[in-house]
Structure formats: C-alpha cells, structure tokens
Design an enzyme around this catalytic site. Structure first.
Site, PDB file in Angstrom:
ATOM      1  N   LYS A 135     -10.857 -22.597  13.847  1.00  8.37           N
ATOM      2  CA  LYS A 135     -11.048 -21.795  15.052  1.00  8.37           C
ATOM      3  C   LYS A 135      -9.798 -20.941  15.191  1.00  8.37           C
ATOM      4  O   LYS A 135      -8.710 -21.457  15.443  1.00  8.37           O
ATOM      5  CB  LYS A 135     -11.205 -22.693  16.279  1.00  8.37           C
ATOM      6  CG  LYS A 135     -11.101 -21.992  17.622  1.00  8.37           C
ATOM      7  CD  LYS A 135     -10.941 -23.027  18.730  1.00  8.37           C
ATOM      8  CE  LYS A 135     -10.789 -22.371  20.086  1.00  8.37           C
ATOM      9  NZ  LYS A 135      -9.516 -21.589  20.207  1.00  8.37           N
TER      10      LYS A 135
ATOM     11  N   TYR B  53      -7.265 -25.839  14.791  1.00  8.39           N
ATOM     12  CA  TYR B  53      -7.224 -25.149  16.086  1.00  8.39           C
ATOM     13  C   TYR B  53      -6.022 -24.213  16.065  1.00  8.39           C
ATOM     14  O   TYR B  53      -4.899 -24.615  16.349  1.00  8.39           O
ATOM     15  CB  TYR B  53      -7.114 -26.188  17.195  1.00  8.39           C
ATOM     16  CG  TYR B  53      -7.468 -25.730  18.585  1.00  8.39           C
ATOM     17  CD1 TYR B  53      -7.670 -24.391  18.895  1.00  8.39           C
ATOM     18  CD2 TYR B  53      -7.620 -26.660  19.608  1.00  8.39           C
ATOM     19  CE1 TYR B  53      -8.004 -23.989  20.168  1.00  8.39           C
ATOM     20  CE2 TYR B  53      -7.952 -26.271  20.899  1.00  8.39           C
ATOM     21  CZ  TYR B  53      -8.137 -24.941  21.168  1.00  8.39           C
ATOM     22  OH  TYR B  53      -8.460 -24.548  22.447  1.00  8.39           O
TER      23      TYR B  53
END
Length: 295
Positions: A161, A133
């Site tokens: 991501k 993340y």
C-alpha cells in the site's frame, strides 16, 4: 489475490483515554458492510493505531471481524519495536484478521536492512499475511521499489500500500513496482485525490480514507475504473473534488472526524495531541460535503 478493489479505512472513535467507542465504530462498520466494500482497513493511520493500547486494538479487530462477515479485515500492526509488532500480528491473526498492515514505525530513522529484518521477523512469528504499509508522511520511511521487491519474496508478504503519484507519473510508478514482484502480489495505492488515475492505470486496490466514511461514492469510482469505464470513473471523481480539496487543506484525518460528527455518526474527537478542526475549517468540511452530495 486477496487485496483488490476498495479497501475502506474508517476512523477508530475513542474517548480521551483511548478506550474505543464500540457503538461509534459499529455504526461506521455497518456503513461499510452495507455498501459491500472489498475489504476493511482497520487501525490504519486514519484509524489512529499508534495511539491505542494493544488490548484496545485487539478489541477493535474482534468487533470488525464479527461485523464484516465475508469481507476481509486488514488490521494495523505497526509498532516501534519488533517484538511489539510480533505480538500485534499474533493478536490480529487470533482475532480473525485476513492480513496485517505493517508500517515501519520509528523514532530513530531506519535503514532498508533494518526494515527488511523487521518484516522478516514478524512474518516468521505469525501466520498472518502482511501488507507493506508505505506511508512516509507519518513514518518518515520510504520504501524503494528494490526494497518492495525484496520483501515480496517473503511468502507472508502479499501486497504493498503506497502513495499514488500524480496522473502523469502513475503508470510508470506502477510499472516499476510490478516489474520485480510475483504476479499475484497486489500493488495498491492510497492518497484519495490521485486514486482514480491510479486505478485506471492498473492499481489493484485503493486504500481509501474517504471510503471509510463514504463507501458508496468511492465504490462508484472503483467499480467504474476496474471495469474500464474511464469517463464514468473520472466523472465520479470530479464530484468528490470539493472533498479532496479540504483533505489537502486540513488533512484527511481531521476532516473525516469532522465529517463523521457533521453526519451524526460519532462526536468523538481525534486522540490528543491531535486536535479537532476549528469552527471555520469545520464549516469548510460541511460545505464540501454538501457540494459533493455527501450530506
């Protein structure tokens, strides 16, 4: 590849004490399930994960998994300490999450080796697949392509991501990230106003704030882009430009809370110290929703 297409990131409505509003969350989840999003990104930054207790986070995951049916639920498991992230990963796995969104949350700026060791420890302690993340705007840590490649060699780490750059840079950015990761490793993007060009350039997934409230509009972009219908994808993106403008001006988190209230889905405010938008900005959001055909 587990993570493809539209991953919709809803807010987590809660009261001032951090108790999750289960009815409000349920209404948000119903919209996502009805639209048929490809995955649900629960407890992301838009989901205010750092502001919620471990028990509230687990309860929200359990509710989302029960609502989602066959739709995968990705759950935020970021925490300041590694042992806390391990506990959250175990909770998410036990609650039925398909993957964990692991951000290197920190107060002391972290080094690459520290972030690697953090991921390595969480991966070793749970069977939960992990998504890198990368959100430097909130964590103040940026993942280099070399660190992503190093982490991708851990069997539990299945995706990244990261923020999508502008259109002129996105193809090279994605190519660099994909060069040294396994073929089935998912390279996805966030940053809604740059996502269309990233999908057209080959991003596997769009981790979308707007998708958490307006899944149909975002699915229209995603499906068209993934099927190579570039003109259609860009036209659908153009219709959302009023929304992207207020996101950039007032932050997507605050705007989505305002939009959810305007639409009558939940009247919960962001958890303090984050404040809701003032009336003038709220009217800008309302105007943007009308201009984009979202209200």
């Amino acid at each position: 590849m587990l993570l493809q297409g539209l991953s919709a990131f809803p807010i987590t409505p809660a009261d001032a004490a951090g108790r999750v509003d289960q009815a409000g969350l349920g209404r948000l989840l119903q919209r996502l399930v009805a639209a048929g999003v490809d995955s649900i990104g629960l407890l992301g930054s838009t989901g205010s994960y750092p502001y919620l207790s471990r028990a509230e986070r687990r309860g929200a995951i359990e509710q989302a998994v029960a609502s989602a049916g066959a739709i995968p639920v990705l759950a935020g498991i970021g925490a300041l300490r590694t042992d806390e992230a391990v506990a959250l990963a175990r909770d998410a796995f036990a609650a039925g999450a398909s993957a964990g969104l692991l951000a290197p949350v920190s107060y002391t700026p972290l080094l690459d080796d520290e972030v690697f060791a953090h991921f390595e420890a969480v991966a070793a302690a749970s069977d939960l697949p992990l998504v890198i993340y990368d959100n430097p705007g909130t964590t103040h840590f940026s993942f280099s392509p070399a660190l992503v490649a190093r982490l991708a060699r851990l069997p539990q780490v299945v995706a990244v991501k990261g923020l999508a750059p502008a259109a002129e840079a996105v193809a090279a950015h994605l190519a660099t990230l994909k060069a040294d990761v396994p073929e089935d490793f998912s390279v996805g993007v966030s940053g809604d106003w740059h996502a269309t060009e990233a999908l057209l350039a080959g991003a596997a997934a769009w981790y979308s704030v707007a998708g958490g409230l307006f899944p149909d509009a975002c699915l229209a972009i995603t499906r068209a882009a993934k099927e190579g219908r570039a003109a259609e994808a860009r036209q659908a993106d153009e219709r959302l430009q009023p929304l992207w403008a207020v996101f950039r001006r007032h932050t997507s988190l605050r705007c989505v809370y305002a939009a959810a209230e305007i639409l009558g889905i939940t009247d919960r405010a962001p958890l303090r110290p984050v404040l809701p938008l003032g009336e003038a900005a709220r009217q800008e959001v309302a105007a943007a929703l009308r201009a984009a055909g979202l209200s």
